[in-house]
Every structure is written in structure tokens, then in C-alpha cells.
Design a protein around this motif. Structure first.
Motif, mmCIF file in Angstrom:
data_model
loop_
_atom_site.group_PDB
_atom_site.id
_atom_site.type_symbol
_atom_site.label_atom_id
_atom_site.label_comp_id
_atom_site.label_asym_id
_atom_site.label_seq_id
_atom_site.Cartn_x
_atom_site.Cartn_y
_atom_site.Cartn_z
ATOM 1 N N SER A 129 -51.646 12.463 8.193
ATOM 2 C CA SER A 129 -52.091 12.148 6.824
ATOM 3 C C SER A 129 -53.177 11.087 6.815
ATOM 4 O O SER A 129 -53.386 10.426 5.790
ATOM 5 C CB SER A 129 -50.896 11.672 5.991
ATOM 6 N N TRP A 130 -53.886 10.892 7.929
ATOM 7 C CA TRP A 130 -54.822 9.770 8.041
ATOM 8 C C TRP A 130 -55.911 9.816 6.978
ATOM 9 O O TRP A 130 -56.346 8.767 6.467
ATOM 10 C CB TRP A 130 -55.458 9.757 9.436
ATOM 11 N N LEU A 131 -56.369 11.000 6.619
ATOM 12 C CA LEU A 131 -57.457 11.093 5.644
ATOM 13 C C LEU A 131 -57.003 10.591 4.279
ATOM 14 O O LEU A 131 -57.746 9.849 3.600
ATOM 15 C CB LEU A 131 -57.933 12.542 5.544
ATOM 16 N N TYR A 132 -55.799 10.959 3.859
ATOM 17 C CA TYR A 132 -55.297 10.527 2.555
ATOM 18 C C TYR A 132 -55.043 9.021 2.540
ATOM 19 O O TYR A 132 -55.290 8.340 1.538
ATOM 20 C CB TYR A 132 -54.010 11.283 2.214
ATOM 21 N N ILE A 133 -54.550 8.485 3.653
ATOM 22 C CA ILE A 133 -54.328 7.043 3.736
ATOM 23 C C ILE A 133 -55.659 6.298 3.697
ATOM 24 O O ILE A 133 -55.797 5.255 3.034
ATOM 25 C CB ILE A 133 -53.547 6.699 5.019
ATOM 26 N N LEU A 134 -56.652 6.840 4.396
ATOM 27 C CA LEU A 134 -57.978 6.225 4.368
ATOM 28 C C LEU A 134 -58.540 6.210 2.949
ATOM 29 O O LEU A 134 -59.179 5.221 2.530
ATOM 30 C CB LEU A 134 -58.907 6.998 5.302
ATOM 31 N N LEU A 135 -58.304 7.263 2.191
ATOM 32 C CA LEU A 135 -58.747 7.289 0.798
ATOM 33 C C LEU A 135 -58.039 6.205 -0.015
ATOM 34 O O LEU A 135 -58.641 5.585 -0.898
ATOM 35 C CB LEU A 135 -58.478 8.665 0.189
ATOM 36 N N GLY A 136 -56.748 5.974 0.282
ATOM 37 C CA GLY A 136 -56.035 4.905 -0.405
ATOM 38 C C GLY A 136 -56.676 3.550 -0.149
ATOM 39 O O GLY A 136 -56.880 2.755 -1.083
ATOM 40 N N LEU A 162 -59.762 3.095 0.659
ATOM 41 C CA LEU A 162 -61.077 3.141 0.025
ATOM 42 C C LEU A 162 -60.987 2.784 -1.450
ATOM 43 O O LEU A 162 -61.779 1.972 -1.955
ATOM 44 C CB LEU A 162 -61.682 4.533 0.202
ATOM 45 N N PHE A 163 -60.029 3.364 -2.172
ATOM 46 C CA PHE A 163 -59.902 3.083 -3.606
ATOM 47 C C PHE A 163 -59.501 1.630 -3.850
ATOM 48 O O PHE A 163 -59.979 0.989 -4.791
ATOM 49 C CB PHE A 163 -58.882 4.025 -4.238
ATOM 50 N N LEU A 164 -58.626 1.092 -3.000
ATOM 51 C CA LEU A 164 -58.264 -0.317 -3.139
ATOM 52 C C LEU A 164 -59.472 -1.209 -2.874
ATOM 53 O O LEU A 164 -59.721 -2.180 -3.609
ATOM 54 C CB LEU A 164 -57.133 -0.663 -2.175
ATOM 55 N N TYR A 192 -57.006 -0.167 -9.827
ATOM 56 C CA TYR A 192 -56.676 -1.316 -10.689
ATOM 57 C C TYR A 192 -56.061 -2.450 -9.881
ATOM 58 O O TYR A 192 -56.355 -3.628 -10.127
ATOM 59 C CB TYR A 192 -55.721 -0.874 -11.795
ATOM 60 N N ASN A 193 -55.217 -2.114 -8.925
ATOM 61 C CA ASN A 193 -54.643 -3.154 -8.080
ATOM 62 C C ASN A 193 -55.747 -3.883 -7.312
ATOM 63 O O ASN A 193 -55.675 -5.104 -7.101
ATOM 64 C CB ASN A 193 -53.654 -2.527 -7.096
ATOM 65 N N GLY A 194 -56.763 -3.147 -6.915
ATOM 66 C CA GLY A 194 -57.906 -3.777 -6.257
ATOM 67 C C GLY A 194 -58.686 -4.678 -7.194
ATOM 68 O O GLY A 194 -59.189 -5.730 -6.780
ATOM 69 N N LEU A 195 -58.799 -4.304 -8.468
ATOM 70 C CA LEU A 195 -59.494 -5.147 -9.442
ATOM 71 C C LEU A 195 -58.832 -6.524 -9.551
ATOM 72 O O LEU A 195 -59.517 -7.561 -9.589
ATOM 73 C CB LEU A 195 -59.510 -4.466 -10.812
ATOM 74 N N SER A 254 -51.381 -2.825 2.659
ATOM 75 C CA SER A 254 -51.391 -1.585 3.445
ATOM 76 C C SER A 254 -50.305 -0.633 2.966
ATOM 77 O O SER A 254 -50.504 0.591 2.953
ATOM 78 C CB SER A 254 -51.193 -1.907 4.927
ATOM 79 N N ALA A 255 -49.165 -1.188 2.576
ATOM 80 C CA ALA A 255 -48.088 -0.345 2.049
ATOM 81 C C ALA A 255 -48.531 0.368 0.780
ATOM 82 O O ALA A 255 -48.198 1.549 0.565
ATOM 83 C CB ALA A 255 -46.850 -1.197 1.772
ATOM 84 N N ILE A 256 -49.298 -0.331 -0.066
ATOM 85 C CA ILE A 256 -49.825 0.300 -1.283
ATOM 86 C C ILE A 256 -50.716 1.483 -0.916
ATOM 87 O O ILE A 256 -50.600 2.573 -1.489
ATOM 88 C CB ILE A 256 -50.632 -0.717 -2.097
#
Length: 360
Positions: free
Chosen positions: A138-145, A147-149, A237-240, A271-273
Motif C-alpha cells: 500500500s506504499w502509494l496510498y500511504i505516500l499520498l497520505g 503528501l496531503f498532510l 486540515y490536520n496539516g493546516l 505518521s499514524a495519521i
């Protein structure tokens, strides 16, 4: 009445002798069925009793503690019992015998085919194989997470320097008081390196941030199935929040100090997020792009890894809570904080990348 009428009436009503013969025939049929059931049971009862004994032993002690001969007999007698059950159903034997065989074969099936690992074995397999393999798949989906953060943090950081009022837009009201743009540099520094353990200063922020991030992790995973959008928005939003809070301290020359403070538990917690977000995105992608499978089948297939990602995120949040509760307060040196936080992050990364690889 005419003689024809009498003959007709007598032909309709069965004679007493015929009724007696009918009852006798039924009695004979019942006796024959009972005899057939008894004979069927007598021929096979010894094997059933042996199977029941082996099933009891397997249920009590597990297959691991049984000898090879016992496990071989268990499998063989189970197959014989299923054959007996099929025959019993075909020739309509009595219900008591059918019920006994159905219960016995069901118990034997669980002993023969159900997973035999106990809870400790399942946890060990999850830690050594299941979790890291699911992370790599699932590395691609985690990387996207991540990225969004990161994009959310960058947006919060830049918007703060454009107009400090954005800080109050992103930051929850209960935490903004006293830690906003009006706070002095000395006050901000004192809470970073203070020893406070109460509900004020960065201690309150850390407590809120952990509970907030825990809720975010649950939501981004659970709501990701809805076309991925909620997971993306919540992670952004968590990143904001993180970006605006970091910008406040960077504006006062305390960016590195805050980074060290956050590193202790933040590397693991954030990272858990992102991992939970990756699990939600994987579910959402299965719904949006099922490929050759039906959406239900694609969602079921993606769920195997997504659930493991959620469990990994939960484990990391527990570790982050321990780091926040102890290491953050006990360690005051900036370099030590960075080493602890990123060192533990490196351990997580090594587990994810190296765990569960089979040696050739």
C-alpha cells in the motif's frame, strides 16, 4: 335404500379389517425404520465415538499437542463421518441421529480446517509478516497520505505569514488563547522547555493534538471509502493546524525548538495519521476503480490490507501516547529530542521495509 346404494356406501367406508391392516403396516414401517437406524448406527458407532474423543482432545489442547497418528485419525474419521451424514440424510434416518452427526461433523470441521494459532501466534504473525507486507503493498496510498498532510502544513505555514489572522481560522479556539500572534517570544520559549505537566501551555496542546489526531485517524480511515474525499480533506486540515502552529513559532525564531519538541511524539503520531489515510484511500480507490472485479469484491480485497494499516496506525498512536506522556517531559535537550523522535521513526521505517521478507 337400493342394493346399489348399499354397495356404494360399503365401498367408500374401509372395513375394520383394512384399518387394522393399515395401522399394522405403519407400525411395521416404523419398526423397520428404527431397525435400519439402529443397524446403521451400530456399524459405525465405534468410529463416531473415536472421532468424538479426538475432537474433545483437539478442542481442549489443540492439534499441536496431538500425535501424528491422532491427527491422521482425526482427519480420516472426519471424512468418514461426513459420508455417514450424507447417507443418513439420503435414506431419511431418524432426526436424533442426524442431529448428532451434524453436530459432530461441524466440531470436527473446525478442528481440522480452522486456524490453529492462538492469540499470541496471530499477533506474532501480524507483526513479523502481515503488517509490513501490507504496508509495502500500500506504499502509494500511504505516500499520498504524507503528501496531503505536507501540502496542508505548507498551506497553513504560508497563509500565516500572509495574514496572521489565518492562525485563528485553523487553530481550535480552546487552544488559540495565549498562544497566538500576540504571545511574547519568551512565553512561547518557556512552554517549549518548561516542565509543566498540567493542562496549560504546550502540555494542553499536546494532549489535545493527540486526541484530535486519534479522531482524525479514525475518520480518515472510516470515511475514505466514500470516494476518498473525506480522507483527503481531513488529512489536509490536520496539516493546516500543524503548519499554522509551526509558523507562529518560526516567526519568533523558535521553529527548530518546536520541531524538536514535536519530534519526540510527532514523528510517530503524524505518521499514524498518514498510514490511516492510506488505508482509507485504498478503500476509496477500490470503490472508484474496481477494475475487473465487482465493487463489492474489490472492496473486500482492498479491505484485507486496509484493516492492517488501521491496526498499524492504532499501534503507533499508542506508542506516541507513551512518548508524549514520558519522553517529552523528561527530555529537555533539543538534540536528544530530535534523535529520539526520528530514531523511533527510523525503527518504524525499518520494520515496514524489511519485515516479512522471505529469504531465498
Amino acid at each position: 335404500m337400493s342394493s346399489d346404494g348399499l354397495r356404494s356406501s360399503s365401498s367408500i367406508q374401509p372395513s375394520p379389517d383394512s384399518r387394522v391392516r393399515s395401522a399394522a403396516d405403519r407400525q411395521t414401517g416404523d419398526n423397520s425404520e428404527l431397525m435400519r437406524s439402529a443397524r446403521f448406527r451400530k456399524e459405525r458407532e465405534a468410529d463416531w465415538q473415536r472421532l468424538e474423543t479426538l475432537v474433545l482432545r483437539a478442542e481442549r489442547n489443540g492439534l499441536q499437542r496431538m500425535s501424528f497418528a491422532e491427527t491422521r485419525d482425526l482427519a480420516s474419521l472426519y471424512r468418514q463421518a461426513t459420508t455417514s451424514l450424507a447417507i443418513a440424510r439420503e435414506i431419511s434416518l431418524d432426526k436424533a441421529l442426524l442431529g448428532y452427526l451434524e453436530a459432530l461433523t461441524a466440531r470436527a470441521y473446525l478442528c481440522v480446517y480452522a486456524p490453529q494459532q492462538r492469540l499470541g501466534g496471530l499477533f506474532q504473525r501480524f507483526m513479523t509478516e502481515g503488517a509490513p507486507q501490507a504496508m509495502r503493498r500500500s506504499w502509494l496510498y500511504i505516500l499520498l497520505g504524507f503528501l496531503f498532510l505536507g501540502l496542508g502544513a505548507l498551506a497553513g505555514y504560508l497563509l500565516y505569514f500572509e495574514n496572521t489572522d489565518w492562525y485563528f481560522v485553523f487553530m481550535p479556539a480552546e487552544l488559540a488563547d495565549g498562544r497566538g500572534p500576540d504571545a511574547t517570544t519568551g512565553d512561547l520559549r518557556s512552554v517549549i522547555y518548561g516542565h509543566e505537566t498540567g493542562t496549560t501551555g504546550l502540555g494542553a496542546f499536546a494532549t489535545y493534538l493527540f486526541s484530535h489526531n486519534t479522531r482524525i485517524a479514525i475518520f480518515v480511515f472510516g470515511l475514505g471509502v466514500f470516494a476518498c474525499a473525506p480522507a483527503i480533506v481531513l488529512t489536509f486540515y490536520n496539516g493546516l493546524i500543524l503548519g499554522a502552529f509551526f509558523a507562529l513559532h518560526a516567526d519568533r525564531g523558535l521553529g527548530l525548538d518546536l520541531a524538536g519538541w514535536l519530534s519526540v511524539h510527532g514523528v510517530t503520531e503524524l505518521s499514524a495519521i498518514c498510514i490511516a489515510c492510506g488505508g482509507g484511500l485504498k478503500l476509496g480507490a477500490a470503490v472508484l476503480f474496481p477494475g475487473d472485479r465487482s465493487r463489492v469484491a474489490a472492496l473486500r480485497h482492498a479491505g484485507h490490507d486496509a484493516v492492517k494499516l488501521a491496526l498499524v496506525a492504532a499501534l503507533m498512536l499508542v506508542v506516541a501516547a507513551l512518548l508524549e506522556g514520558f519522553a517529552r517531559q523528561l527530555v529537555q535537550d533539543l538534540s536528544s529530542r530530535i534523535v529520539i523522535g526520528w530514531g523511533i521513526g527510523a525503527i518504524w521505517l525499518a520494520w515496514f521495509t524489511l519485515g516479512g521478507r522471505r529469504r531465498n
